[in-house]
Design an enzyme around this catalytic site. Structure first.
Site, PDB file in Angstrom:
ATOM      1  N   THR A   1     -20.839   2.701  -2.584  1.00  0.00           N
ATOM      2  CA  THR A   1     -22.039   2.971  -1.790  1.00  0.00           C
ATOM      3  C   THR A   1     -21.802   2.474  -0.375  1.00  0.00           C
ATOM      4  OG1 THR A   1     -24.347   2.377  -1.407  1.00  0.00           O
ATOM      5  CG2 THR A   1     -23.061   0.808  -2.698  1.00  0.00           C
ATOM      6  N   GLY A   2     -22.220   3.282   0.589  1.00  0.00           N
ATOM      7  CA  GLY A   2     -22.008   2.888   1.977  1.00  0.00           C
ATOM      8  C   GLY A   2     -21.934   4.120   2.846  1.00  0.00           C
TER       9      GLY A   2
ATOM     10  N   GLY B   1     -21.303  13.648   1.152  1.00  0.00           N
ATOM     11  CA  GLY B   1     -20.846  12.275   1.324  1.00  0.00           C
ATOM     12  C   GLY B   1     -19.651  11.973   0.433  1.00  0.00           C
ATOM     13  N   ASP B   2     -19.386  10.705   0.251  1.00  0.00           N
ATOM     14  CA  ASP B   2     -18.237  10.287  -0.563  1.00  0.00           C
ATOM     15  C   ASP B   2     -18.518  10.343  -2.062  1.00  0.00           C
ATOM     16  OD1 ASP B   2     -20.116   8.158   0.007  1.00  0.00           O
ATOM     17  OD2 ASP B   2     -18.762   6.815  -1.047  1.00  0.00           O
TER      18      ASP B   2
ATOM     19  N   THR C   1     -27.789   4.771  -2.510  1.00  0.00           N
ATOM     20  CA  THR C   1     -27.054   5.440  -3.583  1.00  0.00           C
ATOM     21  C   THR C   1     -27.030   4.602  -4.862  1.00  0.00           C
ATOM     22  OG1 THR C   1     -25.657   6.615  -2.055  1.00  0.00           O
ATOM     23  CG2 THR C   1     -24.679   6.133  -4.161  1.00  0.00           C
TER      24      THR C   1
ATOM     25  N   ARG D   1     -24.140  18.621   4.560  1.00  0.00           N
ATOM     26  CA  ARG D   1     -23.242  17.450   4.631  1.00  0.00           C
ATOM     27  C   ARG D   1     -22.964  16.898   3.219  1.00  0.00           C
ATOM     28  NH1 ARG D   1     -23.855  11.760   2.990  1.00  0.00           N
ATOM     29  NH2 ARG D   1     -22.515  10.539   4.326  1.00  0.00           N
TER      30      ARG D   1
ATOM     31  N   GLY E   1     -20.748   7.129   3.939  1.00  0.00           N
ATOM     32  CA  GLY E   1     -19.867   8.047   3.227  1.00  0.00           C
ATOM     33  C   GLY E   1     -18.685   8.565   4.022  1.00  0.00           C
TER      34      GLY E   1
HETATM   35  N1  ASP Z   1     -22.391   6.831   0.252  1.00  0.00           N
HETATM   36  C1  ASP Z   1     -23.593   7.604   0.399  1.00  0.00           C
HETATM   37  C2  ASP Z   1     -23.330   8.776   1.305  1.00  0.00           C
HETATM   38  O1  ASP Z   1     -22.743   8.604   2.349  1.00  0.00           O
HETATM   39  C3  ASP Z   1     -24.736   6.855   0.965  1.00  0.00           C
HETATM   40  C4  ASP Z   1     -25.112   5.610   0.218  1.00  0.00           C
HETATM   41  O2  ASP Z   1     -24.264   4.927  -0.329  1.00  0.00           O
HETATM   42  O3  ASP Z   1     -26.326   5.322   0.195  1.00  0.00           O
HETATM   43  O4  ASP Z   1     -23.786   9.848   0.978  1.00  0.00           O
END
Ligand code: ASP
Length: 304
Positions: free
Chosen positions: A222-223, A201-202, A171, A199, A225
């Protein structure tokens, strides 16, 4: 005082798999984004314009999981999420599950500016993008062989995978403080490889992956989600500052290194507070990241 911080995802390729050529490409992508955002801030532009420009630059770089580099979902599609927030007005725009939109962050901003809504999803969001004359690209533009292979691997055992087998989340995001003292945050992502159709994400959820408030800070996460949504990460940091009087560092330590860790929430975030402090905490192996102020422009990948 002006400040900019960016990320290209937490996790990163393991050091052992990183070649110097790849590292140069990642660093170049980060530097280009810093440049794109900082030149706006240094010529008196707004934090909102700076984060939009920095994130668009990362969306246009195939090294990162956003825009043209977005991962494949379970049905082989690219479904992208993005958000942007103005810390001055608390206005926000967000989009989720869109395909073929060249720059989802631009769509998020257009939703904020030209609709009476905050978050549009899927085909409705695409229709709105068309009505607003935003740029679309065909599937070829979003095709990336590495990501295709990651998806094929993940499909084999029906796993939802982060952007790399080594758990890279790709992300992208930016946070900025402009000369007028306004904060802004933006995030954009292709999500997770082999994620189920629909789906979210966050990243597009205001308060989870993205948040900005002139009274406290601007955050882009980022992480993983699902865990970032459950921990309401970005707003939690802002709340710890606003209601408990914690510093940005103290708030980040609690949320990234304690609360998230306890629920298995791997990842990180970039943050700038109203005083211009920049924090780039993560609990993963690394995080593609960078920052710029009046004296320094720096990009980093691993812990040191
Ligand atoms: N946070 C993002 C998600 O879960 C993924 C990412 O940070 O790469 O969609």
């Amino acid at each position: 005082m002006i400040r900019l911080a960016i990320h290209g995802g937490a996790g990163t390729i393991l050091r052992s798999a990183m070649t110097s050529e790849l590292q140069t490409q990642y660093e170049q992508g980060l530097q280009d984004a810093l440049e794109a955002g900082y030149k706006i801030l240094s010529s008196g532009g707004s934090a909102m314009d700076a984060v939009e420009a920095a994130v668009m630059s990362l969306e246009d770089c195939p090294m990162f999981n956003a825009g043209c580099g977005s991962v494949f979902n379970n049905t082989g599609k690219h479904e992208m999420d993005a958000a942007i927030m103005d810390g001055n007005t608390l206005d926000a725009g967000a989009v989720s599950g869109v395909s073929n939109v060249k720059n989802p962050v631009k769509l998020a901003l257009t939703i904020m500016q030209n609709s009476e809504h905050v978050l549009l999803t899927g085909t409705g969001a695409e229709l709105f993008a068309k009505m607003q004359g935003l740029e679309f690209e065909d599937d070829k533009y979003f095709y990336n062989e590495t990501r295709y292979k990651q998806w094929q691997e993940a499909l084999k055992d029906d796993r939802v995978q982060l952007d790399h087998t080594e758990k890279k989340f790709g992300t992208v995001g930016a946070v900025a403080l402009d000369a007028q003292g306004n904060l802004a945050a933006a995030t954009s992502t292709g999500g997770m490889t082999n994620k189920k159709f629909g789906r979210m994400g966050d990243s597009p959820i205001i308060g989870a992956g993205t948040y900005a408030n002139n009274n406290t800070c601007a955050i882009s996460c980022t992480g993983h989600g699902e865990l970032f949504i459950r921990a309401v990460v970005a707003y939690d940091i802002s709340c710890l500052m606003e209601y408990k009087g914690l510093s940005l560092q103290e708030a980040c330590d609690i949320v990234v290194h304690d609360k998230l860790v306890k629920i298995g929430g791997e990842g990180g975030l970039i943050a700038i507070d109203k005083y211009g402090n920049i924090k780039l905490p993560f609990n993963s192996e690394g995080m593609y990241r960078g920052y710029a102020n009046e004296t320094e422009k720096k990009v980093m990948i691993y812990k040191d």
